[in-house]
Design a protein around this motif. Structure first.
Motif, mmCIF file in Angstrom:
data_model
loop_
_atom_site.group_PDB
_atom_site.id
_atom_site.type_symbol
_atom_site.label_atom_id
_atom_site.label_comp_id
_atom_site.label_asym_id
_atom_site.label_seq_id
_atom_site.Cartn_x
_atom_site.Cartn_y
_atom_site.Cartn_z
ATOM 1 N N ASN A 103 -30.677 -17.964 98.664
ATOM 2 C CA ASN A 103 -29.516 -17.925 97.780
ATOM 3 C C ASN A 103 -29.690 -18.902 96.620
ATOM 4 O O ASN A 103 -29.901 -20.102 96.834
ATOM 5 C CB ASN A 103 -28.262 -18.265 98.585
ATOM 6 C CG ASN A 103 -27.000 -18.124 97.762
ATOM 7 O OD1 ASN A 103 -26.656 -18.989 96.977
ATOM 8 N ND2 ASN A 103 -26.313 -17.009 97.946
ATOM 9 N N SER A 166 -21.434 -22.242 86.948
ATOM 10 C CA SER A 166 -21.139 -20.970 86.276
ATOM 11 C C SER A 166 -20.948 -21.180 84.784
ATOM 12 O O SER A 166 -21.435 -20.381 83.963
ATOM 13 C CB SER A 166 -19.872 -20.344 86.882
ATOM 14 O OG SER A 166 -20.006 -20.173 88.274
ATOM 15 N N ILE A 244 -16.522 -18.497 93.662
ATOM 16 C CA ILE A 244 -17.619 -17.568 93.948
ATOM 17 C C ILE A 244 -17.566 -16.366 93.004
ATOM 18 O O ILE A 244 -18.603 -15.894 92.508
ATOM 19 C CB ILE A 244 -17.577 -17.093 95.413
ATOM 20 C CG1 ILE A 244 -17.805 -18.271 96.373
ATOM 21 C CG2 ILE A 244 -18.606 -15.994 95.668
ATOM 22 C CD1 ILE A 244 -19.169 -18.908 96.256
ATOM 23 N N TRP A 247 -18.868 -17.432 89.709
ATOM 24 C CA TRP A 247 -20.336 -17.543 89.790
ATOM 25 C C TRP A 247 -20.994 -16.171 89.690
ATOM 26 O O TRP A 247 -21.948 -15.989 88.920
ATOM 27 C CB TRP A 247 -20.735 -18.232 91.091
ATOM 28 C CG TRP A 247 -22.201 -18.167 91.397
ATOM 29 C CD1 TRP A 247 -22.820 -17.343 92.292
ATOM 30 C CD2 TRP A 247 -23.249 -18.940 90.791
ATOM 31 N NE1 TRP A 247 -24.175 -17.561 92.294
ATOM 32 C CE2 TRP A 247 -24.461 -18.540 91.386
ATOM 33 C CE3 TRP A 247 -23.271 -19.940 89.834
ATOM 34 C CZ2 TRP A 247 -25.694 -19.093 91.041
ATOM 35 C CZ3 TRP A 247 -24.498 -20.499 89.479
ATOM 36 C CH2 TRP A 247 -25.683 -20.081 90.075
ATOM 37 N N ASN A 248 -20.489 -15.209 90.445
ATOM 38 C CA ASN A 248 -21.061 -13.859 90.418
ATOM 39 C C ASN A 248 -20.939 -13.236 89.033
ATOM 40 O O ASN A 248 -21.862 -12.553 88.565
ATOM 41 C CB ASN A 248 -20.386 -12.975 91.465
ATOM 42 C CG ASN A 248 -20.760 -13.369 92.889
ATOM 43 O OD1 ASN A 248 -21.829 -13.944 93.125
ATOM 44 N ND2 ASN A 248 -19.891 -13.085 93.834
ATOM 45 N N LYS A 249 -19.815 -13.493 88.371
ATOM 46 C CA LYS A 249 -19.631 -12.969 87.023
ATOM 47 C C LYS A 249 -20.618 -13.622 86.056
ATOM 48 O O LYS A 249 -21.176 -12.955 85.176
ATOM 49 C CB LYS A 249 -18.202 -13.203 86.546
ATOM 50 C CG LYS A 249 -17.920 -12.630 85.160
ATOM 51 C CD LYS A 249 -16.481 -12.810 84.748
ATOM 52 C CE LYS A 249 -16.234 -12.211 83.364
ATOM 53 N NZ LYS A 249 -14.816 -12.377 82.929
ATOM 54 N N LEU A 251 -23.566 -14.722 86.718
ATOM 55 C CA LEU A 251 -24.903 -14.166 86.947
ATOM 56 C C LEU A 251 -25.093 -12.843 86.207
ATOM 57 O O LEU A 251 -26.193 -12.532 85.728
ATOM 58 C CB LEU A 251 -25.152 -13.965 88.441
ATOM 59 C CG LEU A 251 -25.359 -15.227 89.285
ATOM 60 C CD1 LEU A 251 -25.613 -14.850 90.739
ATOM 61 C CD2 LEU A 251 -26.505 -16.079 88.744
ATOM 62 N N LYS A 252 -24.019 -12.069 86.105
ATOM 63 C CA LYS A 252 -24.110 -10.793 85.391
ATOM 64 C C LYS A 252 -24.327 -11.006 83.900
ATOM 65 O O LYS A 252 -24.877 -10.141 83.220
ATOM 66 C CB LYS A 252 -22.835 -9.979 85.629
ATOM 67 C CG LYS A 252 -22.658 -9.508 87.062
ATOM 68 C CD LYS A 252 -21.362 -8.729 87.252
ATOM 69 C CE LYS A 252 -21.186 -8.292 88.702
ATOM 70 N NZ LYS A 252 -19.902 -7.559 88.905
#
Length: 259
Positions: A103, A166, A244, A247-249, A251-252
């Motif tokens: 991860n 992020s 989270i 963070w995922n956003k 990464l996109k």
């Protein structure tokens, strides 16, 4: 188990680094101790002139301060990688991190292990037990309650670190969020009652510093009612989940430094 092995390897590298720079390590560690002792003496000195501060006696005030230090030390010990994350993104090292079979968030936050802070955790725990005993609140139920809120406080602290990472991805030139968090965290040295009502609201519901630092101390003191416990559980779950999602956003929106 895989993540523990990775963390252990990172910790071994950190130990090697500290031993290779012994003078710097000693100076850094001494600075931590002096800063901690100075503020502790300051709190004790306050009670030479008053019996209570913001409704708390000396032992209770010290417990707030020790709890603040414990949470800050835990976060600094295990998630110090945030302070070099901007460089990873700027130089393209993050490209290699996201390609590893682990991860990327875990590795980014945990890649720097502060052994000196880990060393401080044990004496901090001993001091907390000592002053809790002086305050006559050291019971098994209070201790378990305290540990639960330590975990909840640490989750919020991790959430701040994740949001900071992020923001580094979304706004590459900005690493100010983590330093803003560090500055605001200092308010947690004191109990919420030391501040005005509006400050208490802001740093509980908007910027949850008091959830990190004050709520665990209040749990140990037996001052949290059932509604506050439920609120904290829901709030921490929501805050960590939000971090989270951010963070995922991010990464996109991440684009390779080499692209």
């Amino acid at each position: 188990m895989k993540y523990f092995r990775v963390w252990k390897q990172l910790a071994n590298l950190a130990i090697s680094s500290y031993f290779s720079n012994r003078i710097d390590t000693f100076s850094y560690f001494l600075g931590k101790i002096i800063r901690f002792v100075f503020f502790l003496v300051f709190i004790i000195a306050i009670f030479n002139y008053t019996d209570r501060f913001a409704g708390y006696d000396k032992n209770e005030m010290i417990l707030f301060y020790l709890t603040f230090n414990l949470l800050d030390t835990l976060a600094q010990a295990f998630f110090r990688g945030i302070y070099i994350f901007k460089n990873d993104v700027r130089t393209g090292n993050f490209d290699f991190l996201i390609s590893k079979p682990i991860n990327s968030l875990f590795y980014s936050l945990s890649r720097m292990v502060d052994i000196l802070d880990i060393v401080l955790i044990v004496p901090l725990a001993i001091l907390i037990a000592y002053y809790a005993d002086l305050a006559q609140i050291l019971t098994l139920s209070n201790l378990l309650f305290y540990l639960m809120f330590i975990v909840l406080g640490l989750l919020v602290a991790i959430g701040f670190h994740i949001i900071s990472a992020s923001f580094v991805i979304l706004f590459i030139e900005s690493e100010s969020f983590i330093w803003l968090y560090r500055d605001l965290l200092a308010i947690g040295r004191f109990p919420p009652e030391a501040f005005s009502s509006i400050i208490q609201v802001i740093f509980t519901y908007v910027i949850p510093i008091f959830i990190i630092t004050a709520f665990p101390a209040k749990a140990l003191l037996g001052m949290l009612d059932f509604e506050t416990v439920i609120f904290t559980l829901v709030y921490v779950f929501g805050f960590f989940t939000l971090s989270i999602l951010i963070w995922n956003k991010s990464l996109k929106h991440y684009s390779s430094a080499s692209s």
